[in-house]
Motif scaffolding. Structure first.
Motif, PDB file in Angstrom:
ATOM      1  N   MET A 112      11.120  65.423 -26.318  1.00 24.77           N
ATOM      2  CA  MET A 112       9.908  65.289 -25.816  1.00 24.77           C
ATOM      3  C   MET A 112       9.352  64.135 -25.971  1.00 24.77           C
ATOM      4  N   ALA A 113       9.118  63.633 -25.235  1.00 29.93           N
ATOM      5  CA  ALA A 113       8.495  62.314 -25.529  1.00 29.93           C
ATOM      6  C   ALA A 113       7.024  62.963 -26.312  1.00 29.93           C
ATOM      7  N   GLY A 114       6.674  62.230 -27.733  1.00 27.89           N
ATOM      8  CA  GLY A 114       5.570  62.765 -27.775  1.00 27.89           C
ATOM      9  C   GLY A 114       5.311  63.695 -29.230  1.00 27.89           C
ATOM     10  N   VAL A 115       6.188  64.705 -28.535  1.00 25.90           N
ATOM     11  CA  VAL A 115       6.238  66.077 -29.806  1.00 25.90           C
ATOM     12  C   VAL A 115       7.442  66.414 -30.800  1.00 25.90           C
ATOM     13  N   THR A 116       8.730  65.442 -29.922  1.00 23.43           N
ATOM     14  CA  THR A 116       9.803  65.718 -31.038  1.00 23.43           C
ATOM     15  C   THR A 116      10.013  64.780 -32.143  1.00 23.43           C
ATOM     16  N   ASP A 117       9.018  64.056 -32.600  1.00 22.71           N
ATOM     17  CA  ASP A 117       9.553  63.247 -33.597  1.00 22.71           C
ATOM     18  C   ASP A 117       9.885  63.710 -34.960  1.00 22.71           C
ATOM     19  N   ARG A 118      10.037  62.959 -36.147  1.00 21.89           N
ATOM     20  CA  ARG A 118      10.870  63.273 -37.236  1.00 21.89           C
ATOM     21  C   ARG A 118      10.201  64.863 -37.507  1.00 21.89           C
ATOM     22  N   PRO A 119       9.007  65.071 -38.505  1.00 24.99           N
ATOM     23  CA  PRO A 119       8.004  66.165 -38.772  1.00 24.99           C
ATOM     24  C   PRO A 119       8.819  67.185 -37.983  1.00 24.99           C
ATOM     25  N   PHE A 120       8.216  67.279 -36.785  1.00 23.04           N
ATOM     26  CA  PHE A 120       8.742  68.573 -35.769  1.00 23.04           C
ATOM     27  C   PHE A 120      10.251  68.564 -36.039  1.00 23.04           C
ATOM     28  N   ARG A 121      11.027  67.614 -35.638  1.00 25.25           N
ATOM     29  CA  ARG A 121      12.508  67.900 -35.486  1.00 25.25           C
ATOM     30  C   ARG A 121      12.884  68.715 -36.758  1.00 25.25           C
ATOM     31  N   GLN A 122      12.592  67.916 -37.847  1.00 27.73           N
ATOM     32  CA  GLN A 122      12.714  68.865 -39.095  1.00 27.73           C
ATOM     33  C   GLN A 122      12.194  70.032 -39.444  1.00 27.73           C
ATOM     34  N   LEU A 123      10.837  70.345 -38.737  1.00 21.86           N
ATOM     35  CA  LEU A 123      10.625  72.208 -38.933  1.00 21.86           C
ATOM     36  C   LEU A 123      11.307  72.440 -37.852  1.00 21.86           C
ATOM     37  N   CYS A 124      11.183  72.888 -36.731  1.00 21.89           N
ATOM     38  CA  CYS A 124      12.310  72.772 -35.780  1.00 21.89           C
ATOM     39  C   CYS A 124      14.259  73.558 -36.428  1.00 21.89           C
ATOM     40  N   LYS A 125      14.590  72.378 -37.054  1.00 19.90           N
ATOM     41  CA  LYS A 125      15.744  72.894 -37.716  1.00 19.90           C
ATOM     42  C   LYS A 125      15.879  73.570 -38.431  1.00 19.90           C
ATOM     43  N   THR A 138      -3.083  62.702 -33.621  1.00 22.13           N
ATOM     44  CA  THR A 138      -1.568  63.367 -32.572  1.00 22.13           C
ATOM     45  C   THR A 138      -1.586  64.366 -33.436  1.00 22.13           C
ATOM     46  N   ALA A 139      -1.719  65.183 -34.414  1.00 24.79           N
ATOM     47  CA  ALA A 139      -2.213  66.002 -34.631  1.00 24.79           C
ATOM     48  C   ALA A 139      -2.832  67.490 -33.910  1.00 24.79           C
ATOM     49  N   ARG A 140      -3.381  66.724 -33.120  1.00 30.83           N
ATOM     50  CA  ARG A 140      -4.067  67.453 -31.762  1.00 30.83           C
ATOM     51  C   ARG A 140      -3.667  68.580 -31.417  1.00 30.83           C
ATOM     52  N   LYS A 141      -2.487  67.674 -30.800  1.00 26.71           N
ATOM     53  CA  LYS A 141      -1.779  68.797 -29.288  1.00 26.71           C
ATOM     54  C   LYS A 141      -1.174  69.298 -30.015  1.00 26.71           C
ATOM     55  N   HIS A 142      -0.352  69.353 -31.347  1.00 27.77           N
ATOM     56  CA  HIS A 142       0.649  70.548 -31.836  1.00 27.77           C
ATOM     57  C   HIS A 142      -0.507  71.447 -32.216  1.00 27.77           C
ATOM     58  N   ILE A 143      -1.327  71.856 -32.805  1.00 29.04           N
ATOM     59  CA  ILE A 143      -2.924  72.286 -33.333  1.00 29.04           C
ATOM     60  C   ILE A 143      -2.730  73.285 -32.411  1.00 29.04           C
ATOM     61  N   GLY A 144      -3.401  72.414 -31.244  1.00 29.78           N
ATOM     62  CA  GLY A 144      -4.260  73.327 -29.825  1.00 29.78           C
ATOM     63  C   GLY A 144      -2.160  74.180 -29.848  1.00 29.78           C
ATOM     64  N   TRP A 145      -1.304  73.792 -29.454  1.00 23.24           N
ATOM     65  CA  TRP A 145      -0.232  74.485 -29.452  1.00 23.24           C
ATOM     66  C   TRP A 145       0.207  76.097 -30.370  1.00 23.24           C
TER      67      TRP A 145
END
Length: 341
Positions: A17-30, A278-285
């Motif tokens: 997902m553009a703007g979402v699945t960066d390395r920190p987020f992928r790592q967390l999901c894994k 860029t963290a704002r959208k993650h926190i919002g979710w």
């Protein structure tokens, strides 16, 4: 499930997902149960490879294997060179994007726009598979529009070219992310090819994942927007698929600890200025379905430093304890209909 030499721990995947699945987020999901996660799409245009955005999108330092990079473009030779470029930098799987419906992508004849030109699809797949010695996979849609569904033909072209896995989003390019995903086409594609098929689109709960797998016969499910702010949905789905029972919502303290892991990793990846924004959208979710979440999101968006942001988020999750030991969600959010390519 296996992709080339890589045996995956389960069949619950996270969509690029553009703007979402960066390395920190992928790592967390894994870490939270995803068997596989793919990077944001990297442009095949070589003039963009050295840009800051592209460099971040293909950064896999320290990421759990297998490391998968999605590439996008319309010129077979450029896509082949892009695949080689990424493999040289650590990519272990190359995924080709023929699913993105966004206008700025399709206007350049990339993403799902390619589905209109099956001869070009064939030349792209042949070129990329021949260029690298790692598995190549394909993500695509059911067709250009509902009158022109050609997923079966694309799937057969892909299998013939040596593509090792197909991910099919159950909408056409014209559908965008509107309406409900349909699974009949995914079922037909699975019956028509011998390579693994992954079902994508509107998979928002463990029960829905079970239904889609049973109905389509697909080998795996790919989760899009439902993972935004709830990366633990991966372990919830995996647990349900294995046991038929549901996990309870995570504890407030667990999520508080996860935020204190995710946000510092995010800041380190993007830097202070871009990191806080860029963290704002993650926190919002993370907070949108929680008590007082919307009011907190509005206040949090005014903060300008990572330290202030991190402290505010930590305090918000401490405050959630007054509602109970576990997160107390409001009614379920809408179907996963936007962002996943």
């Amino acid at each position: 499930m296996q992709i080339g030499p890589y045996k995956l721990r389960n069949n619950v995947f996270v969509a690029p997902m553009a703007g979402v699945t960066d390395r920190p987020f992928r790592q967390l999901c894994k870490q939270l149960g995803a068997g596989y996660a793919v990077s944001e799409m990297a442009a095949s245009n070589p003039r963009l490879w050295a840009s800051e955005k592209s460099s971040r999108r293909i950064d896999h330092a320290g990421e759990m294997e297998p490391k998968a990079v999605q590439i996008a473009g319309a010129v077979p030779e450029e896509l082949a060179e892009c695949a080689k470029f990424n493999v040289e930098r650590g990519a272990q799987i190359i995924d080709i994007n023929m699913g993105c419906p966004v206008k700025k992508v399709c206007n350049n004849w990339c993403g799902s726009a390619l589905l209109q030109h099956e001869d070009l699809v064939e030349r792209i797949l042949d070129a990329v598979v021949a260029a690298v010695d790692v598995p190549v996979t394909l993500k695509f849609r059911t067709g250009w529009n509902r009158e022109n569904k050609n997923a079966l033909r694309i799937a057969r072209i892909a299998e013939q070219a040596g593509i090792q896995m197909l991910t099919l989003h159950g909408r056409t390019r014209a559908d965008g992310y509107k309406g409900d995903a349909e699974y009949d086409t995914i079922k037909a594609v699975k019956a028509a090819v011998s390579i693994p098929v992954v079902a994508n689109g509107d998979i928002t709960t463990p029960e829905k994942a079970r239904h889609v797998l049973d109905y389509t016969g697909a080998d795996a499910v790919m989760i899009g927007r439902a993972a935004q702010g709830r990366p633990w949905i991966c372990r919830e789905i995996d647990h349900y698929l294995r046991t038929g029972t549901e996990l309870p919502a995570p504890t407030v303290e667990e999520v508080r600890a996860l935020m204190n892991e995710h946000l510092p990793a995010h800041y380190a990846f993007y830097g202070e200025y871009l990191g806080v924004r860029t963290a704002r959208k993650h926190i919002g979710w993370y907070v949108q379905d929680l008590p007082d979440g919307e009011q907190f999101r509005r206040r949090m968006n005014l903060l300008e430093s990572t330290a202030e942001q991190l402290a505010a988020v930590d305090e918000f999750f401490k405050s959630q304890l007054r509602h109970g030991e576990r997160l107390q969600y409001r009614p379920a959010r809408p179907a996963d209909e936007a962002m996943a390519a």
